[in-house]
Enzyme design. Sequence first.
Site, PDB file in Angstrom:
ATOM      1  N   LYS A  52       0.838  -1.206   0.000  1.00 51.86           N
ATOM      2  CA  LYS A  52       0.000   0.000   0.000  1.00 51.86           C
ATOM      3  C   LYS A  52       0.872   1.255   0.000  1.00 51.86           C
ATOM      4  O   LYS A  52       0.616   2.212  -0.732  1.00 51.86           O
ATOM      5  CB  LYS A  52      -0.957  -0.019   1.205  1.00 51.86           C
ATOM      6  CG  LYS A  52      -2.045  -1.066   1.037  1.00 51.86           C
ATOM      7  CD  LYS A  52      -2.830  -1.358   2.303  1.00 51.86           C
ATOM      8  CE  LYS A  52      -3.722  -2.582   2.063  1.00 51.86           C
ATOM      9  NZ  LYS A  52      -4.525  -2.978   3.215  1.00 51.86           N
ATOM     10  N   GLN A  96      -5.341  -1.981   9.281  1.00 50.49           N
ATOM     11  CA  GLN A  96      -5.060  -3.279   8.655  1.00 50.49           C
ATOM     12  C   GLN A  96      -5.637  -4.409   9.522  1.00 50.49           C
ATOM     13  O   GLN A  96      -5.400  -4.452  10.725  1.00 50.49           O
ATOM     14  CB  GLN A  96      -3.539  -3.439   8.494  1.00 50.49           C
ATOM     15  CG  GLN A  96      -3.115  -4.684   7.768  1.00 50.49           C
ATOM     16  CD  GLN A  96      -3.546  -4.711   6.302  1.00 50.49           C
ATOM     17  OE1 GLN A  96      -3.455  -3.702   5.598  1.00 50.49           O
ATOM     18  NE2 GLN A  96      -4.040  -5.847   5.845  1.00 50.49           N
ATOM     19  N   ASP A 119     -11.372   1.943   3.004  1.00 49.45           N
ATOM     20  CA  ASP A 119     -11.588   0.500   2.844  1.00 49.45           C
ATOM     21  C   ASP A 119     -13.071   0.207   2.607  1.00 49.45           C
ATOM     22  O   ASP A 119     -13.429  -0.898   2.203  1.00 49.45           O
ATOM     23  CB  ASP A 119     -11.133  -0.260   4.111  1.00 49.45           C
ATOM     24  CG  ASP A 119      -9.756  -0.912   3.942  1.00 49.45           C
ATOM     25  OD1 ASP A 119      -9.326  -1.077   2.786  1.00 49.45           O
ATOM     26  OD2 ASP A 119      -9.139  -1.244   4.966  1.00 49.45           O
TER      27      ASP A 119
END
Length: 282
Positions: A52, A96, A119
């Site tokens: 990322k 995460q 997300d």
Amino acid sequence: MALLDGKKLAKSIRKDVREGAQDFAKRWGRPPTLDVVIVGEDPASQIYVRNKERACLKAGLISHTHRLSADLSQSDLIELVRNLNIDEAVDGVIVQLPLPEHIDPDVVIRAIGPIKDVDGFHPINLGHLFAGRPGLIPCTPLACMRLLDMAEVDLKGKNAVVVGRSMTVGKPMAMMLLERHATVTVCHSRTEKLAHVVAEADVVIAAVGQAELIKGEWIKRGAVVIDVGINRLEDGALVGDVEFDTASARASWITPVPGGVGPMTVACLISNTLEAAKKRVA
Ligand code: NAD
């Protein structure tokens, strides 16, 4: 069979995001910014986070990674997320997953401000998706949809079978396919006669996490196959949830693993970050 090349499409998305990020920076004095929070040392998560960071760098986005120790308390994590929510210089926030066992991921995800939830896991964004309204869409199903669009697959009235019903992949994917007027079946661990259901599919989306569960002989001739699964075999090789060699002999389009959905998921994350940044200043 034609290969749905996720690396190639991801590269073109990164190029678009880079141009968008430059325009944003000209206007607002800084590029869009993504803050990534990682708790603990999970090796797969470390790799995902590095990917990322690299994708942000390549697309001209700023990324900050908050690497925190596995014994961080849930309340300290939530405090960090809340500070990022109110930080004017931050456009996107992701935590995460998985988190250490003592931290409830649902509570943490609900703490992320929906406008920075790149997300797309916050219940408000999932609610928008389920209601067919615009919002931030989870990156992996968005990646699958962009791959289907690259192949110009007309989903209207087609039988789409999603194997896997997770909140991050299977369920949002099913909603996106419904929105495109596909007739959608969602399969899961209790589904009976999976082979028969898959055999009826014009489009198969496999998101299970079991190496080569879906056999090539189940695939209808001419079907489109999107393989989300990433599974490491004992010999170290990476394979998807679909038996690639046999399935590719029958499919019209198929994604490889690696090089299919994986790179596209990261590309969709940076694209969501640019969108979130633009929306915040609009
Ligand atoms: P998950 O474990 O949350 O969900 C798996 C789903 O598979 C469940 O809904 C379960 O009911 C279903 N399932 C389990 N066994 C089954 C069976 N025998 N038959 C039918 N369904 C069965 O997993 P997830 O987070 O949705 O991820 C799925 C896979 O996709 C994993 O391999 C993961 O690593 C991968 N993944 C890849 C990306 C990417 O960027 N390429 C992103 C997210 C997840």
